[in-house]
Design a protein around this motif. Sequence first.
Motif, PDB file in Angstrom:
ATOM      1  N   UNK A 248       0.809  -1.210   0.000  1.00 60.98           N
ATOM      2  CA  UNK A 248       0.000   0.000   0.000  1.00 60.98           C
ATOM      3  C   UNK A 248       0.856   1.279   0.000  1.00 60.98           C
ATOM      4  N   UNK A 249       1.970   1.228  -0.662  1.00 61.51           N
ATOM      5  CA  UNK A 249       2.841   2.392  -0.848  1.00 61.51           C
ATOM      6  C   UNK A 249       3.314   2.989   0.482  1.00 61.51           C
ATOM      7  N   UNK A 250       3.613   2.080   1.407  1.00 59.85           N
ATOM      8  CA  UNK A 250       4.142   2.510   2.697  1.00 59.85           C
ATOM      9  C   UNK A 250       5.497   3.197   2.492  1.00 59.85           C
ATOM     10  N   UNK A 251       5.727   4.329   3.155  1.00 59.48           N
ATOM     11  CA  UNK A 251       7.007   5.015   2.985  1.00 59.48           C
ATOM     12  C   UNK A 251       8.182   4.121   3.365  1.00 59.48           C
ATOM     13  N   UNK A 252       9.281   4.287   2.683  1.00 62.90           N
ATOM     14  CA  UNK A 252      10.430   3.435   2.908  1.00 62.90           C
ATOM     15  C   UNK A 252      11.711   4.268   2.975  1.00 62.90           C
ATOM     16  N   UNK A 253      11.852   5.074   4.031  1.00 61.95           N
ATOM     17  CA  UNK A 253      13.094   5.831   4.166  1.00 61.95           C
ATOM     18  C   UNK A 253      14.214   4.876   4.579  1.00 61.95           C
ATOM     19  N   UNK A 254      15.436   5.338   4.585  1.00 61.08           N
ATOM     20  CA  UNK A 254      16.554   4.486   4.971  1.00 61.08           C
ATOM     21  C   UNK A 254      17.762   4.785   4.123  1.00 61.08           C
ATOM     22  N   UNK A 255      18.736   3.870   4.170  1.00 54.86           N
ATOM     23  CA  UNK A 255      20.000   4.123   3.482  1.00 54.86           C
ATOM     24  C   UNK A 255      20.069   3.384   2.152  1.00 54.86           C
ATOM     25  N   UNK A 256      20.422   4.102   1.129  1.00 50.42           N
ATOM     26  CA  UNK A 256      20.587   3.517  -0.203  1.00 50.42           C
ATOM     27  C   UNK A 256      21.931   2.807  -0.206  1.00 50.42           C
ATOM     28  N   UNK A 257      21.938   1.482  -0.498  1.00 48.68           N
ATOM     29  CA  UNK A 257      23.236   0.818  -0.480  1.00 48.68           C
ATOM     30  C   UNK A 257      23.902   0.821  -1.840  1.00 48.68           C
ATOM     31  N   UNK A 258      23.124   0.697  -2.896  1.00 44.42           N
ATOM     32  CA  UNK A 258      23.753   0.802  -4.216  1.00 44.42           C
ATOM     33  C   UNK A 258      22.751   1.341  -5.208  1.00 44.42           C
ATOM     34  N   UNK A 259      23.286   1.911  -6.248  1.00 45.56           N
ATOM     35  CA  UNK A 259      22.404   2.419  -7.298  1.00 45.56           C
ATOM     36  C   UNK A 259      23.111   2.220  -8.622  1.00 45.56           C
ATOM     37  N   UNK A 260      22.406   1.585  -9.564  1.00 42.14           N
ATOM     38  CA  UNK A 260      23.025   1.460 -10.879  1.00 42.14           C
ATOM     39  C   UNK A 260      22.011   1.824 -11.943  1.00 42.14           C
TER      40      UNK A 260
END
Lengths: 442, 80
Positions: free
Chosen positions: A332-344
């Motif tokens: 249900x599109x719950x917010x998901x803050x936190x730390x981005x570990x990788x992005x490609x």
Amino acid sequence: MRIIRAARDLGIATAQIVSRADHDMLAARMADEKIEIGPAQASKSYLNINAIIEAARVVGADAVHPGYGFLSENADFADAVEAAGLIFIGPKGQTIRSMGDKAAARSVAAQAGVRTVPGSEGRTLPSGASRLAEELGLPLMIKAAAGGGGRGIRVAHSVQDLEQMMPLASAEALAAFGDGGLYLERFIERARHIEVQILGDGTDAIHVFERECSLQRRRQKVWEEAPAACLAPNVRAELCASAVRLAKHVNYRGAGTLEYLYDDKTGEFFFIEMNTRIQVEHPVSEMVTGIDLVKEMIKIAGGDPLSIRQEDVTLSGHAIECRINAEDPTADFRPSPGTVSSISLPDAPYVRFDTGVYAGYTVPPFYDSLLGKLIVSGATRGEALQRLREALARFQLTGITTTALLHEHLARDPDVASLNTHTRWLEQWLEGRSLEVPALAS
Amino acid sequence: MGVKTVLAPIPGTFYRSAAPDQPALKNEGDAVAKGDVIGIIEVMKTFTQIQAEEAGQLVRFLVDDEDAVMAGQPLYELGV
């Protein structure tokens, strides 16, 4: 980020304001200077007019760009910036005030000869149903004049419906609000959200064609395209001309967007409101016209007249933008803050990713969930869609949950491919659907 | 009476009332029933009610109204 890049192009130094929670954001790292304006709570930082103006004074700024959130459509902020002897990169406070109020904007549109959604001007009583039906066009929504929030809305498809429903609606409104007055408005069953990008220098104005943003959830745009592929060339020309008329009528200065509802059945379009700022989805217009909208708005704010003539704005190809939000589309599109570990990211000339995040960045829980915008273009809509599927398949952001999965599904949906959508389509599509099942390969 | 420290389940902005013009949902010293709403945490414009998981008495708040909180940060003490 976007604004810093445009300013750099113009040889302008930048300073980024940050709240205590935002020191690590990419824009703060990229700007020539950063300055803290207050604690994490937006009300005490990004919405604090005095703190922002004080920061501008401290860094010796000449101009303030309000971005697209927080105070970007706040007339008092625009006035305060100018009162402090600084340039506000946007329209005059007075323009924001008059276009920001829905009723006022409706009457401005009427003066400029731009149609709004047909509705009974003011309150009406349950009599003369057939006259109203003829005047406004069926189907009609019956709303309580004193009501709000969609409560007790009925839809009449015929004069008989109107005759039956209006007394009932009036009695109900009287019981609920102590006021039996009603308001009628044309009900558009399959409405598309189409908006026209405009640029004005306070005297002259041009359009930079239109976008379609019908895929929305809770009135938030999720996916945007340019141009609106459903429009016939003559309707597009008429729509864009009406937007320019309205922009000129208010002597608009800067970048702005006029939002319309487009009735798929009748081919009619109705002005609904104006956004007196640059919008999140502006990149799709840039991709199909080659115009740097943010650079243009900075140049205009600096006192330059429009540098682009209308006849030089040409459409080339098609672009689609997907908003990548820190939300879990399977919950249900719950917010998901936190730390981005990788992005490609997929690396191709037709892919653009506007973002403020990087590997190791912690997305603060205090602000909007938008992480980035994946924008893909192609010579045709079909090519853009094919490239988008490919780009989404190769796009990876780990550490937090994003809405990329939703876009993978949408990019393969036959209704999306055939433009069989409208403003309520996505919410209906999401109902009872599990996104955990992988999108089908096409 | 034992005192339990209740932790924030999610990060965000902590509010003690449902709206700025509303009174506090709970005050220090109030009796708390299981399921009572103690406060609200706003995370990315989404509001989540913080409900009491057990009954007791609200001893004191460990954060102020509108404070930024991290997940796992102590929110209030409950006497049980």
